[in-house]
Structures are given as structure tokens and as C-alpha cells.
Design an enzyme around this catalytic site. Structure first.
Site, PDB file in Angstrom:
ATOM      1  N   HIS A 186       0.734  -1.338   0.130  1.00  0.00           N
ATOM      2  CA  HIS A 186       0.243  -0.082  -0.003  1.00  0.00           C
ATOM      3  C   HIS A 186       0.890   0.813   0.123  1.00  0.00           C
ATOM      4  O   HIS A 186       0.499   2.581  -0.798  1.00  0.00           O
ATOM      5  CB  HIS A 186      -0.628  -0.170   1.518  1.00  0.00           C
ATOM      6  CG  HIS A 186      -1.874  -1.201   1.370  1.00  0.00           C
ATOM      7  ND1 HIS A 186      -2.186  -1.738   2.095  1.00  0.00           N
ATOM      8  CD2 HIS A 186      -2.952  -1.486   0.753  1.00  0.00           C
ATOM      9  CE1 HIS A 186      -2.480  -3.148   2.213  1.00  0.00           C
ATOM     10  NE2 HIS A 186      -3.630  -2.993   1.028  1.00  0.00           N
ATOM     11  N   GLN A 232      -8.731  -7.115 -11.053  1.00  0.00           N
ATOM     12  CA  GLN A 232      -9.551  -6.113 -10.427  1.00  0.00           C
ATOM     13  C   GLN A 232      -9.308  -4.404 -11.168  1.00  0.00           C
ATOM     14  O   GLN A 232      -9.888  -3.834 -11.659  1.00  0.00           O
ATOM     15  CB  GLN A 232      -9.002  -5.728  -8.701  1.00  0.00           C
ATOM     16  CG  GLN A 232      -9.739  -4.423  -8.445  1.00  0.00           C
ATOM     17  CD  GLN A 232      -9.211  -4.122  -6.967  1.00  0.00           C
ATOM     18  OE1 GLN A 232      -9.722  -4.776  -6.335  1.00  0.00           O
ATOM     19  NE2 GLN A 232      -8.583  -4.131  -6.729  1.00  0.00           N
ATOM     20  N   ASP A 238      -3.435  -7.104  -7.814  1.00  0.00           N
ATOM     21  CA  ASP A 238      -5.182  -7.939  -8.352  1.00  0.00           C
ATOM     22  C   ASP A 238      -5.250  -6.860  -9.943  1.00  0.00           C
ATOM     23  O   ASP A 238      -5.583  -6.455 -10.703  1.00  0.00           O
ATOM     24  CB  ASP A 238      -5.970  -6.768  -7.636  1.00  0.00           C
ATOM     25  CG  ASP A 238      -5.983  -7.214  -5.992  1.00  0.00           C
ATOM     26  OD1 ASP A 238      -6.348  -8.080  -5.520  1.00  0.00           O
ATOM     27  OD2 ASP A 238      -4.869  -6.661  -5.185  1.00  0.00           O
ATOM     28  N   GLY A 292      -2.814  -1.755  -7.626  1.00  0.00           N
ATOM     29  CA  GLY A 292      -1.668  -2.415  -7.062  1.00  0.00           C
ATOM     30  C   GLY A 292      -1.612  -3.343  -8.326  1.00  0.00           C
ATOM     31  O   GLY A 292      -3.299  -4.277  -8.091  1.00  0.00           O
ATOM     32  N   SER A 312      -2.595  -8.295   2.807  1.00  0.00           N
ATOM     33  CA  SER A 312      -3.406  -8.258   4.807  1.00  0.00           C
ATOM     34  C   SER A 312      -3.651  -9.025   5.143  1.00  0.00           C
ATOM     35  O   SER A 312      -3.576  -9.865   6.368  1.00  0.00           O
ATOM     36  CB  SER A 312      -4.608  -7.369   4.693  1.00  0.00           C
ATOM     37  OG  SER A 312      -4.230  -5.833   4.159  1.00  0.00           O
TER      38      SER A 312
HETATM   39  P1  AMP Z   1      -6.797  -4.244  -0.475  1.00  0.00           P
HETATM   40  O1  AMP Z   1      -6.438  -3.269   0.776  1.00  0.00           O
HETATM   41  O2  AMP Z   1      -5.959  -5.418  -0.417  1.00  0.00           O
HETATM   42  O3  AMP Z   1      -7.686  -3.617  -1.125  1.00  0.00           O
HETATM   43  O4  AMP Z   1      -5.823  -2.978  -1.685  1.00  0.00           O
HETATM   44  C1  AMP Z   1      -5.779  -1.886  -1.566  1.00  0.00           C
HETATM   45  C2  AMP Z   1      -4.615  -1.246  -2.722  1.00  0.00           C
HETATM   46  O5  AMP Z   1      -3.674  -1.887  -2.794  1.00  0.00           O
HETATM   47  C3  AMP Z   1      -5.018  -2.631  -4.252  1.00  0.00           C
HETATM   48  O6  AMP Z   1      -5.207  -1.481  -5.916  1.00  0.00           O
HETATM   49  C4  AMP Z   1      -4.385  -3.635  -4.513  1.00  0.00           C
HETATM   50  O7  AMP Z   1      -3.437  -4.415  -5.077  1.00  0.00           O
HETATM   51  C5  AMP Z   1      -2.629  -3.350  -3.599  1.00  0.00           C
HETATM   52  N1  AMP Z   1      -2.180  -3.976  -3.241  1.00  0.00           N
HETATM   53  C6  AMP Z   1      -2.410  -5.215  -2.076  1.00  0.00           C
HETATM   54  N2  AMP Z   1      -1.102  -6.115  -2.381  1.00  0.00           N
HETATM   55  C7  AMP Z   1      -0.225  -5.236  -2.740  1.00  0.00           C
HETATM   56  C8  AMP Z   1       1.425  -5.006  -3.181  1.00  0.00           C
HETATM   57  N3  AMP Z   1       1.805  -6.724  -2.483  1.00  0.00           N
HETATM   58  N4  AMP Z   1       1.638  -4.838  -3.875  1.00  0.00           N
HETATM   59  C9  AMP Z   1       1.381  -3.964  -4.739  1.00  0.00           C
HETATM   60  N5  AMP Z   1       0.559  -3.451  -4.348  1.00  0.00           N
HETATM   61  C10 AMP Z   1      -1.036  -3.731  -4.081  1.00  0.00           C
END
Ligand code: AMP
Length: 252
Positions: free
Chosen positions: A12, A128, A125, A122, A161
Site C-alpha cells: 500500500h 481488478q 490484483d 496494485g 493483508s
Molecule cells: P486492498 O487493501 O487489499 O484492497 O488493496 C488496496 C490496493 O493495494 C489495491 O490496489 C491492491 O492491488 C494494492 N496492493 C495490495 N497488495 C499489494 C502488493 N503486495 N503490492 C502492490 N500493491 C498491492
């Protein structure tokens, strides 16, 4: 803007850094969106640490954090769903029915409330991102979509997470996922182009896991590659212990 569900980690933070480089002001949203969870127990188990998240945002130089309550986002009478067809249907769409309607609905609402010039998502995903790009193009949303590379732990596991819920034994079994992606990248570099061969290499590393899919497809359409010269993305989803993990690598 950087939309998140909290329990923030360095993945993040890399999105926040990128947003700071792209814009004058950075807004992070923290909202565990119930609409995108089909499984109530998955939602209940989702980690949360607002104080820790706020510290991370402060240190990353974020200007504003928006952490709305569920009632604020979806007050009584809320009746709208945004649904993207096509690219949302295979893979996560098939294994988590309704998931991408939830994502498309919340992202549309976050954009409508915050009205950012750009948003960073990110590459972890992968599907997504494809859904959000389709949504943004189809509705003419005035928000630039930027994609940041996947941040990995020292052992190769993509930060998530959900990793907090892996016990040490499950965590070491989960390393089969990045290993499978590295194996397919290596094969690609050595000239392997057949989808079947690439998928066999991918699957070989994942034998001990409960795999939802391990596929090599066209990165634009997420459907079968036109031919062996076409670029590819390897997509993996597997459950380890009780934790469902996804990862991918683009082969080009
Ligand atoms: P989330 O909180 O899991 O919904 O993720 C929020 C954003 O962070 C999304 O755009 C994810 O793709 C991105 N994200 C989650 N994990 C990673 C990672 N390891 N590297 C880069 N971006 C990430």
C-alpha cells in the site's frame, strides 16, 4: 487517491509513494467493503488496525485519510450496483460471485465522493485493474488509472493483508505460489510460448495447494491467447490453510 481496505503494508505504501509523485495531494480511503465479500466469515476475519494504518499514512505523507463507516457508505435505501461484464466474469468472478460488482460499485462511489484526478491500484490484483480500467473507460470517469508493481516479501510472497493470518507452516507452503510464477517466467525467458506447456510448469509447483485456478491467458481480455506470439499473464489463486491468496506475473 489510493483506495484500500486497510491493514496497510508496504505494498500500500508503494501506491501512496507513487500517488505522491503523480499528484499534489494524496487521499487514502480505508474501507472494508462488505459488498465485495460473498463469504460473511471472510469479511469477519478481515484484519483491521485503524490506528496503525493512520501512522503508516502519516509517515507516507498522505494528506487526507477517509475511513467511512458502512452506514455512511451504504445508508438505508442504498440500491445501486455497478456491474462490469466480460473481463470480470472468469477467474475471481467465477470463484467469488458478485465480488467485482462490489468492487465496481465502491470504486465508483469513492471516485464520486473524492473526485480525484488519478487513482493508483496494485498490479497484484490483475483482474481488478482490468475491471476498473473497463469501468472507467465505459463510464467516461475523469480519473486517470495508474498501476503500481507488486511488492513482495524477501521470500517472494506478495504482500497481502491476508498474510497476517498465515501460520508459519502455511506461510512456507504458500511460497509455492511465487515459485510457480518464477518457474513460468524462467520458461518464458528460455523461449517456451505454448499456453499448455506454460500452464503445466505453473501447475507443477502448486501440487500441494488447494488451487482455484492457475492459468495463462491474454492480459487484455483474460481469455485464451490468440497464438503463441501473443503476450500472456499467469494468474494463480489458491487457498493455504484457510487463507485464499492470489498472485500473477505478466509474460511479455
Ligand atoms: P486492498 O487493501 O487489499 O484492497 O488493496 C488496496 C490496493 O493495494 C489495491 O490496489 C491492491 O492491488 C494494492 N496492493 C495490495 N497488495 C499489494 C502488493 N503486495 N503490492 C502492490 N500493491 C498491492
Amino acid at each position: 487517491m489510493v483506495p484500500t481496505m486497510g491493514a496497510l503494508h508496504d505494498g500500500h505504501v508503494s501506491l501512496m509513494d507513487r500517488a505522491r509523485a503523480l499528484g499534489d495531494h494524496v487521499v487514502v480511503s480505508i474501507f472494508v467493503n462488505p459488498l465485495q465479500f460473498g463469504d460473511a466469515s471472510d469479511l469477519a476475519k478481515y484484519p483491521s488496525d485503524l490506528d496503525g494504518d493512520l501512522d503508516i499514512c502519516r509517515r507516507a505523507g498522505v494528506d487526507l485519510v477517509w475511513a467511512p463507516s458502512i452506514d455512511h457508505m451504504y445508508p438505508d435505501g442504498f440500491a445501486t450496483r455497478v456491474s462490469v461484464t466480460g473481463v470480470s466474469e472468469p477467474f475471481e468472478g467465477r470463484h467469488r460471485p458478485g465480488h467485482f460488482d462490489g468492487v465496481a460499485t465502491v470504486v465508483t462511489k469513492l471516485f464520486a465522493v473524492i473526485r480525484p484526478d488519478g487513482a493508483v491500484f496494485g498490479a497484484k490484483d490483475f483482474q481488478q485493474v482490468a475491471v476498473i480500467k473497463r469501468l472507467s473507460a465505459d463510464l467516461g470517469l475523469p480519473v486517470g488509472i495508474d498501476v503500481a508493481p507488486t511488492v513482495r516479501d524477501h521470500d517472494g510472497l506478495a504482500l497481502s493483508s491476508r498474510n497476517a493470518r498465515l501460520d508459519p507452516a502455511s506461510r512456507s507452503r504458500a511460497l509455492a505460489i511465487p515459485r510457480s510464477l518464477t518457474a513460468v517466467e524462467k520458461a518464458w525467458r528460455s523461449g517456451v510460448r505454448h499456453t499448455d506447456e506454460l500452464e503445466t510448469i505453473l501447475a507443477a509447483e502448486l501440487l500441494g495447494l488447494d488451487v482455484d485456478y492457475a492459468s495463462v491467458v491474454d492480459p487484455q481480455t483474460l481469455s485464451t491467447r490468440r497464438d503463441d506470439h501473443a503476450p500472456a499473464v499467469a494468474l494463480v489463486a489458491a487457498t493455504v490453510g484457510s487463507v485464499r491468496l492470489i498472485d500473477n506475473t505478466v509474460l511479455d
